[in-house]
Design a protein around this motif. Structure first.
Motif, short mmCIF file in Angstrom:
data_model
loop_
_atom_site.label_atom_id
_atom_site.label_comp_id
_atom_site.label_asym_id
_atom_site.label_seq_id
_atom_site.Cartn_x
_atom_site.Cartn_y
_atom_site.Cartn_z
N MET A 138 66.14 1.71 -50.16
CA MET A 138 66.68 0.79 -51.13
C MET A 138 65.77 0.70 -52.35
O MET A 138 66.25 0.71 -53.47
N ILE A 139 64.47 0.61 -52.11
CA ILE A 139 63.53 0.51 -53.22
C ILE A 139 63.56 1.80 -54.03
O ILE A 139 63.50 1.77 -55.26
N PHE A 140 63.69 2.95 -53.34
CA PHE A 140 63.77 4.22 -54.04
C PHE A 140 64.99 4.27 -54.95
O PHE A 140 64.92 4.76 -56.08
N LYS A 141 66.11 3.74 -54.49
CA LYS A 141 67.32 3.72 -55.31
C LYS A 141 67.13 2.84 -56.54
O LYS A 141 67.54 3.20 -57.64
N ILE A 142 66.49 1.70 -56.36
CA ILE A 142 66.24 0.81 -57.50
C ILE A 142 65.32 1.48 -58.50
O ILE A 142 65.55 1.43 -59.72
N LEU A 143 64.27 2.15 -58.01
CA LEU A 143 63.35 2.83 -58.91
C LEU A 143 64.05 3.97 -59.66
O LEU A 143 63.80 4.18 -60.85
N MET A 144 64.93 4.69 -58.98
CA MET A 144 65.67 5.77 -59.64
C MET A 144 66.60 5.21 -60.71
O MET A 144 66.73 5.79 -61.79
N LEU A 145 67.25 4.09 -60.42
CA LEU A 145 68.12 3.48 -61.43
C LEU A 145 67.31 3.02 -62.64
O LEU A 145 67.72 3.20 -63.79
N LEU A 146 66.15 2.43 -62.40
CA LEU A 146 65.29 2.01 -63.51
C LEU A 146 64.80 3.21 -64.31
O LEU A 146 64.70 3.14 -65.54
N LEU A 147 64.52 4.31 -63.63
CA LEU A 147 64.09 5.51 -64.32
C LEU A 147 65.20 6.08 -65.20
O LEU A 147 64.96 6.48 -66.34
N VAL A 148 66.43 6.06 -64.71
CA VAL A 148 67.57 6.53 -65.51
C VAL A 148 67.77 5.64 -66.73
O VAL A 148 67.98 6.12 -67.85
N VAL A 149 67.69 4.33 -66.53
CA VAL A 149 67.86 3.40 -67.66
C VAL A 149 66.75 3.61 -68.69
O VAL A 149 67.01 3.64 -69.90
N ALA A 150 65.51 3.77 -68.24
CA ALA A 150 64.40 3.99 -69.16
C ALA A 150 64.59 5.31 -69.91
O ALA A 150 64.31 5.40 -71.11
N GLY A 151 65.06 6.33 -69.23
CA GLY A 151 65.32 7.61 -69.90
C GLY A 151 66.42 7.50 -70.94
O GLY A 151 66.32 8.09 -72.03
N LEU A 152 67.47 6.75 -70.63
CA LEU A 152 68.54 6.57 -71.60
C LEU A 152 68.06 5.79 -72.82
O LEU A 152 68.41 6.12 -73.96
N VAL A 153 67.26 4.76 -72.60
CA VAL A 153 66.73 3.99 -73.73
C VAL A 153 65.85 4.89 -74.59
O VAL A 153 65.92 4.87 -75.82
N ALA A 166 56.45 0.50 -62.10
CA ALA A 166 55.62 0.33 -60.90
C ALA A 166 55.20 -1.12 -60.71
O ALA A 166 55.18 -1.63 -59.58
N ALA A 167 54.88 -1.81 -61.80
CA ALA A 167 54.49 -3.22 -61.68
C ALA A 167 55.68 -4.07 -61.21
O ALA A 167 55.52 -4.95 -60.35
N ALA A 168 56.86 -3.79 -61.75
CA ALA A 168 58.05 -4.55 -61.32
C ALA A 168 58.39 -4.26 -59.86
O ALA A 168 58.72 -5.18 -59.10
N ALA A 169 58.28 -3.01 -59.46
CA ALA A 169 58.57 -2.67 -58.06
C ALA A 169 57.53 -3.27 -57.12
O ALA A 169 57.86 -3.70 -56.01
N SER A 170 56.28 -3.31 -57.56
CA SER A 170 55.23 -3.93 -56.75
C SER A 170 55.50 -5.42 -56.55
O SER A 170 55.37 -5.95 -55.44
N LEU A 171 55.89 -6.09 -57.61
CA LEU A 171 56.22 -7.51 -57.52
C LEU A 171 57.42 -7.73 -56.59
O LEU A 171 57.42 -8.65 -55.76
N LEU A 172 58.42 -6.87 -56.70
CA LEU A 172 59.61 -6.99 -55.85
C LEU A 172 59.27 -6.80 -54.38
O LEU A 172 59.70 -7.59 -53.53
N THR A 173 58.48 -5.78 -54.06
CA THR A 173 58.13 -5.56 -52.66
C THR A 173 57.22 -6.67 -52.12
O THR A 173 57.32 -7.04 -50.95
N ALA A 174 56.34 -7.20 -52.97
CA ALA A 174 55.50 -8.32 -52.53
C ALA A 174 56.37 -9.55 -52.23
O ALA A 174 56.13 -10.25 -51.24
N LEU A 175 57.36 -9.79 -53.07
CA LEU A 175 58.25 -10.93 -52.82
C LEU A 175 59.08 -10.73 -51.56
O LEU A 175 59.30 -11.67 -50.79
N LEU A 176 59.53 -9.50 -51.34
CA LEU A 176 60.26 -9.21 -50.10
C LEU A 176 59.37 -9.41 -48.87
O LEU A 176 59.82 -9.92 -47.84
N TRP A 177 58.11 -8.98 -48.97
CA TRP A 177 57.19 -9.16 -47.86
C TRP A 177 56.94 -10.65 -47.61
O TRP A 177 56.94 -11.10 -46.47
N MET A 178 56.73 -11.41 -48.69
CA MET A 178 56.51 -12.85 -48.54
C MET A 178 57.72 -13.53 -47.93
O MET A 178 57.58 -14.44 -47.11
N GLY A 179 58.91 -13.10 -48.31
CA GLY A 179 60.12 -13.67 -47.73
C GLY A 179 60.24 -13.35 -46.26
O GLY A 179 60.67 -14.20 -45.46
#
Length: 106
Positions: free
Chosen positions: A1-16, A51-64
């Motif tokens: 799931m995290i890999f899919k989110i990172l890939m989507l963010l990479l595509v959006v960043a590439g388009l921008v 990477a910083a956004a994904a790190s924050l997301l995984t830390a929040l998932l771990w805390m949850g």
């Protein structure tokens, strides 16, 4: 799931990056030198942000996941892998940010 989110963010960043290309000089306008493009600097900045956004997301998932055990949900270590993943992503983000800073300076 995290890999899919990172890939989507990479595509959006590439388009921008692809859409925000420098504009061409209109005909008849005086010649203006084009600033040198720095694709590595931009790529490092984008990678550091993702990477910083994904790190924050995984830390929040771990805390949850851990919070369920604290509140009486019976935590059995199901989300223990998320903390090292978050740390790795944070280290990757810091490395990319340092690389971008060094690229900007020289």
């Amino acid at each position: 799931m995290i890999f899919k989110i990172l890939m989507l963010l990479l595509v959006v960043a590439g388009l921008v990056y692809w859409i925000k290309q420098p504009r061409r000089i209109p005909p008849g306008a005086p010649y203006a030198p084009v600033r040198p493009r720095r694709p590595l600097f931009i790529a490092l900045c984008i990678a550091a942000a993702i990477a910083a956004a994904a790190s924050l997301l995984t830390a929040l998932l771990w805390m949850g996941g851990v919070a369920g055990g604290v509140t009486g949900g019976g935590y059995h270590g199901e989300a223990d892998f998320l903390l090292p993943v978050s740390g790795s992503l944070l280290a990757l983000g810091i490395a990319c940010a340092v690389g971008a800073f060094l690229k900007r300076r020289g």
